[in-house]
Design a protein around this motif. Sequence first.
Motif, short mmCIF file in Angstrom:
data_model
loop_
_atom_site.label_atom_id
_atom_site.label_comp_id
_atom_site.label_asym_id
_atom_site.label_seq_id
_atom_site.Cartn_x
_atom_site.Cartn_y
_atom_site.Cartn_z
N THR A 137 -6.49 3.43 -24.72
CA THR A 137 -5.22 2.90 -25.19
C THR A 137 -4.40 2.47 -23.99
OG1 THR A 137 -5.20 4.26 -27.18
CG2 THR A 137 -3.08 3.49 -26.40
N ASN A 138 -3.83 1.24 -24.06
CA ASN A 138 -3.01 0.74 -22.97
C ASN A 138 -1.71 0.17 -23.53
OD1 ASN A 138 -3.44 -2.08 -23.73
ND2 ASN A 138 -5.51 -1.83 -22.91
N LYS A 139 -0.82 -0.20 -22.63
CA LYS A 139 0.50 -0.69 -23.04
C LYS A 139 0.40 -1.95 -23.91
CE LYS A 139 2.94 1.18 -19.08
NZ LYS A 139 3.65 0.86 -17.84
N GLY A 140 -0.53 -2.84 -23.57
CA GLY A 140 -0.70 -4.07 -24.35
C GLY A 140 -1.12 -3.77 -25.78
N MET A 141 -2.06 -2.85 -25.92
CA MET A 141 -2.55 -2.47 -27.25
C MET A 141 -1.44 -1.81 -28.06
SD MET A 141 -5.94 -0.14 -27.90
CE MET A 141 -6.82 -0.97 -26.59
N ILE A 142 -0.72 -0.89 -27.43
CA ILE A 142 0.39 -0.21 -28.10
C ILE A 142 1.47 -1.24 -28.45
CG2 ILE A 142 2.29 1.44 -27.78
CD1 ILE A 142 -0.28 2.89 -28.24
N GLY A 143 1.74 -2.16 -27.54
CA GLY A 143 2.75 -3.19 -27.79
C GLY A 143 2.39 -4.09 -28.96
N ARG A 144 1.12 -4.50 -29.03
CA ARG A 144 0.67 -5.34 -30.16
C ARG A 144 0.74 -4.56 -31.47
NH1 ARG A 144 -2.92 -6.67 -26.07
NH2 ARG A 144 -4.57 -5.36 -26.93
N PHE A 145 0.27 -3.32 -31.43
CA PHE A 145 0.33 -2.48 -32.62
C PHE A 145 1.78 -2.30 -33.06
CE2 PHE A 145 0.63 1.56 -34.87
CZ PHE A 145 -0.40 1.45 -35.78
N ALA A 146 2.66 -1.99 -32.10
CA ALA A 146 4.07 -1.79 -32.42
C ALA A 146 4.69 -3.05 -33.01
CB ALA A 146 4.83 -1.35 -31.17
N THR A 147 4.32 -4.21 -32.47
CA THR A 147 4.85 -5.48 -33.00
C THR A 147 4.44 -5.68 -34.44
OG1 THR A 147 4.84 -6.47 -30.80
CG2 THR A 147 4.88 -7.99 -32.68
N ILE A 148 3.15 -5.47 -34.72
CA ILE A 148 2.65 -5.61 -36.09
C ILE A 148 3.39 -4.64 -37.02
CG2 ILE A 148 0.64 -5.18 -37.60
CD1 ILE A 148 0.43 -7.78 -36.03
N TYR A 149 3.52 -3.41 -36.59
CA TYR A 149 4.12 -2.39 -37.44
C TYR A 149 5.65 -2.51 -37.55
CZ TYR A 149 -0.02 -0.10 -39.03
OH TYR A 149 -1.20 0.16 -39.69
N VAL A 150 6.31 -3.05 -36.53
CA VAL A 150 7.75 -3.28 -36.64
C VAL A 150 8.01 -4.37 -37.68
CG1 VAL A 150 9.75 -4.28 -35.43
CG2 VAL A 150 8.47 -2.42 -34.38
N ILE A 151 7.24 -5.45 -37.62
CA ILE A 151 7.38 -6.51 -38.62
C ILE A 151 7.08 -5.94 -40.01
CG2 ILE A 151 6.42 -8.70 -39.47
CD1 ILE A 151 5.92 -9.39 -36.45
N SER A 152 5.97 -5.22 -40.11
CA SER A 152 5.57 -4.61 -41.37
C SER A 152 6.62 -3.61 -41.86
CB SER A 152 4.22 -3.93 -41.19
OG SER A 152 3.79 -3.35 -42.39
N PHE A 153 7.17 -2.85 -40.93
CA PHE A 153 8.20 -1.85 -41.22
C PHE A 153 9.41 -2.48 -41.90
CE2 PHE A 153 12.12 0.05 -39.39
CZ PHE A 153 12.05 1.32 -39.93
N PHE A 154 9.95 -3.53 -41.30
CA PHE A 154 11.13 -4.16 -41.88
C PHE A 154 10.81 -4.83 -43.21
CE2 PHE A 154 12.81 -3.77 -37.52
CZ PHE A 154 13.96 -3.06 -37.83
#
Length: 170
Positions: A74-91
């Motif tokens: 797991t790296n920052k890029g992977m976490i960042g992409r996952f977070a982006t997907i889930y933030v959009i999905s979250f809202f």
Amino acid sequence: NSYICKRVRVVIKQITKFFIIGLSAVLVDLIVYYSFSDFIGMNTDLSKAAGFMIGSVYTYYLNKKWTWRHTEKTNKGMIGRFATIYVISFFCNIFINKYSIENIPDFLISATITNENGSNFNIFSVKGDKFAAFFMATVFSAVFNFLGQKYWVFPKGRMDPKDETNIEVF
């Protein structure tokens, strides 16, 4: 023709694994959502947000290892992409849930047992409109998250070479 069949089997296998993990994450989300909103008295939107976030962390680790067989650390890029997907999905999830609750007429889902004396015993009662809103928000998020993880968070990259899902799919 054999290659196409294998590709279809791989996608079905990925969807099945994602579905199993997602179903268990929905259960985590649902338990947190109802516990926080009904037992603790927390605002419905905050309860939904808490359940969604806890379920998201849960799915990251399980999908990374099992669904996508991703071996890269797991790296920052992977976490960042996952977070982006889930933030959009979250809202979107919260918006769909809130909009649905406001627009679906109130109804109750309940199960009652009547004994031989005619006395009723309520087994459970759930606000059907709240459950329907939860379901619609969850279906949207599941489809969005699957596509986002498959094509952006965990693309081919470093995967388990023994895994049959390590072929290019669609």
